[in-house]
Design a protein around this motif. Structure first.
Motif, PDB file in Angstrom:
ATOM      1  N   GLN A  96      56.959  18.476  -0.709  1.00 19.53           N
ATOM      2  CA  GLN A  96      57.902  18.521   0.408  1.00 19.53           C
ATOM      3  C   GLN A  96      57.432  17.695   1.613  1.00 19.53           C
ATOM      4  O   GLN A  96      58.171  17.571   2.582  1.00 19.53           O
ATOM      5  CB  GLN A  96      58.101  19.982   0.839  1.00 19.53           C
ATOM      6  CG  GLN A  96      58.751  20.841  -0.238  1.00 19.53           C
ATOM      7  CD  GLN A  96      58.964  22.270   0.236  1.00 19.53           C
ATOM      8  OE1 GLN A  96      58.421  22.677   1.254  1.00 19.53           O
ATOM      9  NE2 GLN A  96      59.771  23.011  -0.527  1.00 19.53           N
ATOM     10  N   ASN A  97      56.224  17.170   1.557  1.00 21.13           N
ATOM     11  CA  ASN A  97      55.690  16.379   2.678  1.00 21.13           C
ATOM     12  C   ASN A  97      56.421  15.050   2.754  1.00 21.13           C
ATOM     13  O   ASN A  97      56.531  14.322   1.766  1.00 21.13           O
ATOM     14  CB  ASN A  97      54.191  16.126   2.495  1.00 21.13           C
ATOM     15  CG  ASN A  97      53.577  15.432   3.695  1.00 21.13           C
ATOM     16  OD1 ASN A  97      54.148  15.413   4.770  1.00 21.13           O
ATOM     17  ND2 ASN A  97      52.389  14.861   3.481  1.00 21.13           N
ATOM     18  N   CYS A  98      56.928  14.719   3.936  1.00 23.33           N
ATOM     19  CA  CYS A  98      57.664  13.462   4.137  1.00 23.33           C
ATOM     20  C   CYS A  98      56.785  12.386   4.768  1.00 23.33           C
ATOM     21  O   CYS A  98      57.307  11.406   5.278  1.00 23.33           O
ATOM     22  CB  CYS A  98      58.914  13.701   4.980  1.00 23.33           C
ATOM     23  SG  CYS A  98      58.549  14.360   6.617  1.00 23.33           S
ATOM     24  N   VAL A  99      55.448  12.601   4.754  1.00 24.24           N
ATOM     25  CA  VAL A  99      54.511  11.628   5.330  1.00 24.24           C
ATOM     26  C   VAL A  99      53.553  11.176   4.241  1.00 24.24           C
ATOM     27  O   VAL A  99      52.948  12.003   3.555  1.00 24.24           O
ATOM     28  CB  VAL A  99      53.699  12.231   6.496  1.00 24.24           C
ATOM     29  CG1 VAL A  99      52.712  11.191   7.026  1.00 24.24           C
ATOM     30  CG2 VAL A  99      54.617  12.710   7.607  1.00 24.24           C
ATOM     31  N   HIS A 100      53.457   9.825   4.088  1.00 20.84           N
ATOM     32  CA  HIS A 100      52.439   9.260   3.197  1.00 20.84           C
ATOM     33  C   HIS A 100      51.392   8.563   4.083  1.00 20.84           C
ATOM     34  O   HIS A 100      51.681   7.542   4.715  1.00 20.84           O
ATOM     35  CB  HIS A 100      53.056   8.271   2.209  1.00 20.84           C
ATOM     36  CG  HIS A 100      52.015   7.601   1.355  1.00 20.84           C
ATOM     37  ND1 HIS A 100      51.263   8.287   0.419  1.00 20.84           N
ATOM     38  CD2 HIS A 100      51.592   6.294   1.305  1.00 20.84           C
ATOM     39  CE1 HIS A 100      50.426   7.465  -0.159  1.00 20.84           C
ATOM     40  NE2 HIS A 100      50.612   6.219   0.362  1.00 20.84           N
ATOM     41  N   ALA A 101      50.206   9.135   4.127  1.00 17.99           N
ATOM     42  CA  ALA A 101      49.154   8.620   5.027  1.00 17.99           C
ATOM     43  C   ALA A 101      48.095   7.880   4.239  1.00 17.99           C
ATOM     44  O   ALA A 101      47.731   8.293   3.135  1.00 17.99           O
ATOM     45  CB  ALA A 101      48.524   9.768   5.803  1.00 17.99           C
ATOM     46  N   GLU A 102      47.581   6.778   4.840  1.00 21.94           N
ATOM     47  CA  GLU A 102      46.483   6.009   4.257  1.00 21.94           C
ATOM     48  C   GLU A 102      45.365   5.900   5.313  1.00 21.94           C
ATOM     49  O   GLU A 102      45.614   5.508   6.452  1.00 21.94           O
ATOM     50  CB  GLU A 102      46.939   4.624   3.845  1.00 21.94           C
ATOM     51  CG  GLU A 102      47.881   4.624   2.659  1.00 21.94           C
ATOM     52  CD  GLU A 102      48.210   3.205   2.194  1.00 21.94           C
ATOM     53  OE1 GLU A 102      47.570   2.266   2.738  1.00 21.94           O
ATOM     54  OE2 GLU A 102      49.077   3.051   1.329  1.00 21.94           O
ATOM     55  N   LEU A 103      44.140   6.223   4.879  1.00 22.34           N
ATOM     56  CA  LEU A 103      42.976   6.195   5.782  1.00 22.34           C
ATOM     57  C   LEU A 103      42.228   4.881   5.603  1.00 22.34           C
ATOM     58  O   LEU A 103      41.835   4.533   4.494  1.00 22.34           O
ATOM     59  CB  LEU A 103      42.041   7.372   5.474  1.00 22.34           C
ATOM     60  CG  LEU A 103      40.766   7.455   6.327  1.00 22.34           C
ATOM     61  CD1 LEU A 103      41.111   7.627   7.801  1.00 22.34           C
ATOM     62  CD2 LEU A 103      39.889   8.601   5.840  1.00 22.34           C
ATOM     63  N   HIS A 104      42.005   4.178   6.736  1.00 24.00           N
ATOM     64  CA  HIS A 104      41.269   2.904   6.722  1.00 24.00           C
ATOM     65  C   HIS A 104      40.007   3.075   7.584  1.00 24.00           C
ATOM     66  O   HIS A 104      40.096   3.237   8.805  1.00 24.00           O
ATOM     67  CB  HIS A 104      42.128   1.775   7.299  1.00 24.00           C
ATOM     68  CG  HIS A 104      43.451   1.623   6.617  1.00 24.00           C
ATOM     69  ND1 HIS A 104      43.601   0.995   5.389  1.00 24.00           N
ATOM     70  CD2 HIS A 104      44.704   2.052   6.980  1.00 24.00           C
ATOM     71  CE1 HIS A 104      44.879   1.015   5.036  1.00 24.00           C
ATOM     72  NE2 HIS A 104      45.573   1.661   5.980  1.00 24.00           N
TER      73      HIS A 104
END
Length: 670
Positions: free
Chosen positions: A552-560
């Motif tokens: 249900q999460n509408c955020v796709h996060a990428e860590l740099h």
């Protein structure tokens, strides 16, 4: 013959203490008459001008001290510093002639003070140089040389030509006193070359007199048949220059003749000495007669005695024995009162003349007389020498004590100056330190004010819109709950849709209320952070991985980030909540692709975190839950020493940026 030369040299070196006397009544009458005229003049410069003329025209006893003192005292009454300086100068001249060290030193100190007020130092420097000559006459040669060099240095600094000439004159006199002939001549030549047309005539004449004397001494040491031609001509050259200047000054100021009479007599006796050495007895007699014609009661007795001795030497050279003996008998009583050692030499020389004449009996009688007088003369000589030793010893003690006090004062001044410089340096460093602290404090204050202003704006918006944000989901829950209560007319699909709406709005309302309550408790201090050690990078990665598993999460996060691990001091639960608020959103209908960057700012020991395109940075705070969440996050970050900023209009997209201090001991770089 050598004894006569020695006798003359001794007499020139010492001041004669006896006098030929003046008519005391006439002296007092003249003085009182002049002073009555002065008293009738107005108490202004006209009175001072008359006294100045009197002091200038009477620079020899018996009037010199009286008129100089009257001038000085009247100038002090009228507060006329110009005439006061002249009065002090003429008083110093009087004591210079007396070789009175204490008195001349006193008036030189007065001249120094007056010179600093007037701005002219010629009189002061000239008389300070005279102190050097007085010291030399008292056999204090090293001190005399020191004072002369001190005057020369000061005169050169103040560009005083008269001071420079006076200093070289005194330096030459001092060197001559302790038999440093070459240095004496060199100093006098420098003084002569320094003379200008504007140089005082008295200084120029004195220099010429001493130069002729030095060259005469040199010539007298050479064989009489073959003297050095250059040095012989030098004697006459400087004597003629000296005589020319005397004629010049007397032609301009004939009334000053008594001031110059001693010098005029001295000039003629130098001619006598010169021609006698070269056995030109006709010239010797000519100049001897000129010198005798210049004798008046105003002439210092030492010059009078010098003429008598020159005449005695002349009679010895020309073998006029009777005249020589008669002259000794005439001069001896005066010499006995003033110079005992010279008296002995004089009587002994009389016995030699009697021997040369062939009168052996009278010669032996004269020697017996001398032996008879010798005991009393020795006692007198010893007493006189003892008094002189005591005087010099006391003066030396006083000078040493004065020098000690001066050195101590200099040391104290240097120490005080050093302390002041150290204090000034410390004050400068401290003020610089304070300025930096104040500048940093001002920056922090400005930064805090900006953050406070932003927080206050956010709180004001929250207050204005909180009621609306609560009512909207609450109305949806209540409305659809009523519809579902009447579920007989609804199909299963509609019921399921309405249940979902009620559930979503209830969840949103519950989150909203929980966030408000949490923020309130944080601001009131009811919630305390629990500090511990935590891996900042590891926790962030764990949150992102967990968020990706939530369907249900509408955020796709990428860590740099280049960091594998970074330990920090924090409340791990609160930090986890902050990360989840940035990487997880289940109530939003819009999908977000967030880029999270973590960097280390080593010079400040901070981690810089930038989250681009996060639901918490939506423009105009459309989601009030997000706005409250940002308040909670900011409170947490500020507590641990970082800053938290929301920029909904950033170029790269709506962003949240914050910093967090890291643990240096737990630093790991890969």
């Amino acid at each position: 013959m050598k004894k006569i030369i020695t006798l003359v040299s001794c007499l020139i070196s010492f001041s004669c203490l006896f006098s030929r006397g003046w008519k005391g009544d006439d002296t007092i009458a003249f003085r009182d008459s002049l002073m009555r005229k002065v008293e009738h003049l107005p108490a202004d410069t006209s009175r001072l001008s008359v006294l100045l003329d009197a002091a200038y025209l009477h620079q020899n006893p018996p009037y010199n001290v009286f008129f100089a003192k009257c001038l000085y005292e009247e100038a002090r009454k009228q507060r006329n510093i110009y005439y006061e300086n002249l009065g002090a100068y003429y008083l110093a001249v009087c004591y210079d002639k007396k070789h009175d060290l204490d008195s001349i030193t006193l008036w030189v100190d007065e001249l120094q003070e007056l010179a600093s007020k007037i701005g002219k130092y010629d009189y002061y420097l000239e008389q300070k140089a005279a102190i050097s000559r007085v010291l030399a006459s008292k056999k204090m040669n090293e001190k005399a040389a020191f004072v002369a060099k001190e005057v020369l240095k000061e005169a050169q600094e103040r560009k005083s030509n008269n001071g420079i000439v006076a200093a070289y004159n005194s330096l030459g006199c001092t060197y001559a006193a302790f038999n440093r002939s070459d240095e004496a001549l060199a100093a006098l030549l420098k003084g002569y070359r320094a003379c200008k047309k504007t140089t005082k005539l008295s200084l120029r004449i004195d220099i010429l007199s001493r130069l002729s004397s030095r060259y005469a001494d040199i010539v007298s040491g050479l064989p009489s048949k073959d003297p050095d031609r250059v040095k012989r001509d030098s004697v006459l050259f400087y004597l003629e220059k000296m005589e020319g200047l005397l004629k010049e000054v007397l032609s301009k100021e004939p009334k000053t003749v008594n001031n110059w009479r001693d010098v005029m007599v001295d000039c003629q006796t130098r001619y006598v000495r010169y021609y006698m050495h070269h056995k030109d007895y006709s010239k010797t007699a000519e100049f001897l007669e000129k010198a005798k014609n210049l004798l008046t009661p105003e002439v210092d007795s030492v010059y009078w005695l010098n003429i008598q001795l020159m005449e005695l030497q002349y009679y010895a050279r020309t073998q006029e024995y009777d005249k020589g003996i008669a002259l000794i008998d005439q001069v001896a009583p005066f010499v006995e009162r003033g110079h005992i050692d010279v008296f002995e030499t004089l009587i002994f020389y009389k016995s030699l003349i009697l021997r040369d004449k062939g009168d052996w009996n009278e010669g032996i009688h004269t020697l017996k007389f001398l032996l008879h007088k010798q005991d009393s003369l020795s006692i007198a000589t010893t007493t006189s020498q003892l008094e002189q030793v005591k005087e010099n010893y006391q003066i030396n003690e006083l000078l040493m004590e004065k020098q000690k006090i001066t050195n101590l004062n200099y040391l104290r001044a240097i120490m005080i100056l050093g302390v002041l410089l150290v204090l000034m340096l410390l004050f400068y460093l401290y003020t610089g330190y304070l300025s930096k602290r104040i500048a940093l404090a001002e920056k922090e204050a400005i930064k805090a004010a900006e953050l406070s202003h932003a927080d206050n704006l956010a709180k004001e918006r929250l207050k204005l819109e909180i009621s609306h944000d609560i009512r909207t989901p609450l109305n949806a829950v209540v409305g659809f709950a009523e519809i579902l209560a009447d579920a007989d007319n609804l199909d299963e699909e509609s019921k399921s849709a309405y249940n979902k709406i009620v559930q979503e709005n209830a969840t949103q309302l519950l989150d909203y209320v929980n966030n408000i309550l949490e923020l309130s408790r944080l601001e009131s201090g009811k919630i305390k952070y629990v500090e511990g050690s935590c891996d900042f990078i590891g926790l962030f990665r764990a949150v992102i991985e967990e968020a990706d598993k939530n369907g249900q999460n509408c955020v796709h996060a990428e860590l740099h980030t280049d960091l594998e691990k970074q330990m920090v001091r924090t409340d791990q639960a609160r930090l986890l909540s902050l990360f989840e608020s940035l990487a997880v959103s289940t109530v939003d209908t819009e999908f977000y692709h967030s880029d999270i960057t973590v960097k280390r700012v080593e010079e400040k020991s901070l981690l810089l975190v930038t989250v681009v395109n996060t639901p918490l940075a939506k423009e105009r705070f459309e989601n009030k839950t997000a706005m409250i969440r940002n308040e909670i996050n900011a409170h947490f970050i500020h507590y641990f020493g970082g800053y938290y900023k929301v920029d909904e209009q950033a170029k790269q997209g709506p962003s949240v940026t914050f910093t967090y201090p890291y643990d240096v001991a737990g630093l790991h770089i890969h």
